[in-house]
Design a protein around this motif. Structure first.
Motif, PDB file in Angstrom:
ATOM      1  N   VAL A  11      -3.118 -41.863  33.393  1.00  0.00           N
ATOM      2  CA  VAL A  11      -3.509 -42.888  34.346  1.00  0.00           C
ATOM      3  C   VAL A  11      -4.206 -42.194  35.517  1.00  0.00           C
ATOM      4  N   TYR A  12      -5.468 -42.539  35.743  1.00  0.00           N
ATOM      5  CA  TYR A  12      -6.299 -41.897  36.759  1.00  0.00           C
ATOM      6  C   TYR A  12      -6.273 -42.696  38.056  1.00  0.00           C
ATOM      7  N   PHE A  13      -6.340 -41.960  39.158  1.00  0.00           N
ATOM      8  CA  PHE A  13      -6.314 -42.598  40.479  1.00  0.00           C
ATOM      9  C   PHE A  13      -7.063 -41.719  41.458  1.00  0.00           C
ATOM     10  N   ASP A  14      -7.313 -42.266  42.655  1.00  0.00           N
ATOM     11  CA  ASP A  14      -7.893 -41.500  43.752  1.00  0.00           C
ATOM     12  C   ASP A  14      -6.994 -41.696  44.965  1.00  0.00           C
ATOM     13  N   PRO A  15      -7.309 -41.085  46.095  1.00  0.00           N
ATOM     14  CA  PRO A  15      -6.416 -41.237  47.251  1.00  0.00           C
ATOM     15  C   PRO A  15      -6.166 -42.694  47.654  1.00  0.00           C
ATOM     16  N   GLU A  42      -4.934 -32.857  41.902  1.00  0.00           N
ATOM     17  CA  GLU A  42      -6.145 -32.055  41.709  1.00  0.00           C
ATOM     18  C   GLU A  42      -6.491 -32.073  40.224  1.00  0.00           C
ATOM     19  N   PRO A  43      -7.732 -31.751  39.875  1.00  0.00           N
ATOM     20  CA  PRO A  43      -8.072 -31.642  38.452  1.00  0.00           C
ATOM     21  C   PRO A  43      -7.126 -30.663  37.757  1.00  0.00           C
ATOM     22  N   ILE A  44      -6.734 -31.026  36.547  1.00  0.00           N
ATOM     23  CA  ILE A  44      -5.849 -30.172  35.760  1.00  0.00           C
ATOM     24  C   ILE A  44      -6.266 -30.272  34.297  1.00  0.00           C
ATOM     25  N   GLY A  45      -6.360 -29.126  33.649  1.00  0.00           N
ATOM     26  CA  GLY A  45      -6.777 -29.114  32.254  1.00  0.00           C
ATOM     27  C   GLY A  45      -8.086 -29.861  32.075  1.00  0.00           C
ATOM     28  N   PRO A  46      -8.142 -30.729  31.075  1.00  0.00           N
ATOM     29  CA  PRO A  46      -9.392 -31.441  30.820  1.00  0.00           C
ATOM     30  C   PRO A  46      -9.620 -32.649  31.731  1.00  0.00           C
ATOM     31  N   HIS A  47      -8.673 -32.925  32.604  1.00  0.00           N
ATOM     32  CA  HIS A  47      -8.736 -34.122  33.448  1.00  0.00           C
ATOM     33  C   HIS A  47      -9.397 -33.781  34.787  1.00  0.00           C
ATOM     34  N   PRO A  48     -10.582 -34.359  35.059  1.00  0.00           N
ATOM     35  CA  PRO A  48     -11.377 -33.951  36.218  1.00  0.00           C
ATOM     36  C   PRO A  48     -10.958 -34.569  37.545  1.00  0.00           C
ATOM     37  N   ILE A  49     -10.073 -35.563  37.497  1.00  0.00           N
ATOM     38  CA  ILE A  49      -9.632 -36.223  38.729  1.00  0.00           C
ATOM     39  C   ILE A  49      -8.118 -36.401  38.678  1.00  0.00           C
ATOM     40  N   SER A  50      -7.572 -36.891  39.759  1.00  0.00           N
ATOM     41  CA  SER A  50      -6.123 -37.084  39.872  1.00  0.00           C
ATOM     42  C   SER A  50      -5.612 -38.007  38.773  1.00  0.00           C
ATOM     43  N   PRO A 102     -15.147 -38.586  32.585  1.00  0.00           N
ATOM     44  CA  PRO A 102     -15.712 -37.471  31.806  1.00  0.00           C
ATOM     45  C   PRO A 102     -14.700 -36.336  31.625  1.00  0.00           C
ATOM     46  N   ILE A 103     -14.246 -36.156  30.414  1.00  0.00           N
ATOM     47  CA  ILE A 103     -13.248 -35.132  30.086  1.00  0.00           C
ATOM     48  C   ILE A 103     -13.911 -33.760  30.062  1.00  0.00           C
ATOM     49  N   ARG A 104     -13.205 -32.754  30.573  1.00  0.00           N
ATOM     50  CA  ARG A 104     -13.700 -31.374  30.596  1.00  0.00           C
ATOM     51  C   ARG A 104     -13.177 -30.653  29.340  1.00  0.00           C
ATOM     52  N   PHE A 105     -13.898 -30.832  28.259  1.00  0.00           N
ATOM     53  CA  PHE A 105     -13.457 -30.282  26.975  1.00  0.00           C
ATOM     54  C   PHE A 105     -13.368 -28.762  26.988  1.00  0.00           C
ATOM     55  N   GLU A 106     -14.153 -28.110  27.822  1.00  0.00           N
ATOM     56  CA  GLU A 106     -14.109 -26.644  27.874  1.00  0.00           C
ATOM     57  C   GLU A 106     -12.769 -26.136  28.401  1.00  0.00           C
ATOM     58  N   LYS A 107     -11.985 -26.991  29.030  1.00  0.00           N
ATOM     59  CA  LYS A 107     -10.670 -26.604  29.549  1.00  0.00           C
ATOM     60  C   LYS A 107      -9.577 -26.666  28.485  1.00  0.00           C
ATOM     61  N   LEU A 108      -9.889 -27.209  27.330  1.00  0.00           N
ATOM     62  CA  LEU A 108      -8.916 -27.250  26.237  1.00  0.00           C
ATOM     63  C   LEU A 108      -8.989 -25.913  25.519  1.00  0.00           C
ATOM     64  N   SER A 109      -8.099 -24.999  25.911  1.00  0.00           N
ATOM     65  CA  SER A 109      -8.182 -23.617  25.450  1.00  0.00           C
ATOM     66  C   SER A 109      -7.604 -23.393  24.056  1.00  0.00           C
ATOM     67  N   ARG A 110      -6.829 -24.329  23.576  1.00  0.00           N
ATOM     68  CA  ARG A 110      -6.269 -24.170  22.237  1.00  0.00           C
ATOM     69  C   ARG A 110      -6.147 -25.556  21.612  1.00  0.00           C
TER      70      ARG A 110
END
Length: 126
Positions: A11-15, A42-50, A102-110
């Motif tokens: 579930v994505y959110f902003d401030p 903060e962005p974590i793994g493939p998730h670019p927003i909170s 937009p998912i950050r697929f490059e952050k999926l390391s395995r």
């Protein structure tokens, strides 16, 4: 066919919408048999927003996903299976409620998932 061992709902959110997300998270935790992930501001793994994640077994899909469709309070939600390919799970096998982020697929390391991101039989509603 690949085995589905469970699901995540992110579930994505902003401030500005964090209070809505907090309320939604509390409602989900009290209503469904899930394991709740913490808030990531903060962005974590493939998730670019909170976001926060909800981890649940396949049997709970029929309960939580239709409920989220109607009660997500305007927040964007990624629902994906947990299989042996985290890349496919976050991409071609994903279900979006709202606007895709937009998912950050490059952050999926395995390809797989660490144990703390898999559902457990002991998850119970609060």
């Amino acid at each position: 066919m690949t085995e589905v061992v469970g699901y995540h709902a992110h579930v994505y959110f902003d401030p500005a919408t964090r209070p809505v997300a907090e309320k939604l998270r509390d409602t989900i935790a009290g209503r469904f048999t899930v394991r709740m992930g913490g808030f990531s501001d903060e962005p974590i793994g493939p998730h670019p927003i909170s976001q926060f994640n909800v981890i649940f077994q396949a049997e709970e899909f029929q309960n939580i996903v239709p409920w989220l469709m109607l009660n997500r309070e305007g927040l964007d939600v990624l629902v994906h299976p947990l299989t042996d390919s985290s890349y496919d799970d976050h991409g071609k096998n994903a279900l979006w409620l709202g606007t895709p982020v937009p998912i950050r697929f490059e952050k999926l390391s395995r390809p797989g998932y660490p144990g703390n991101l898999l559902p457990t039989a002991s998850a119970q509603p609060a």
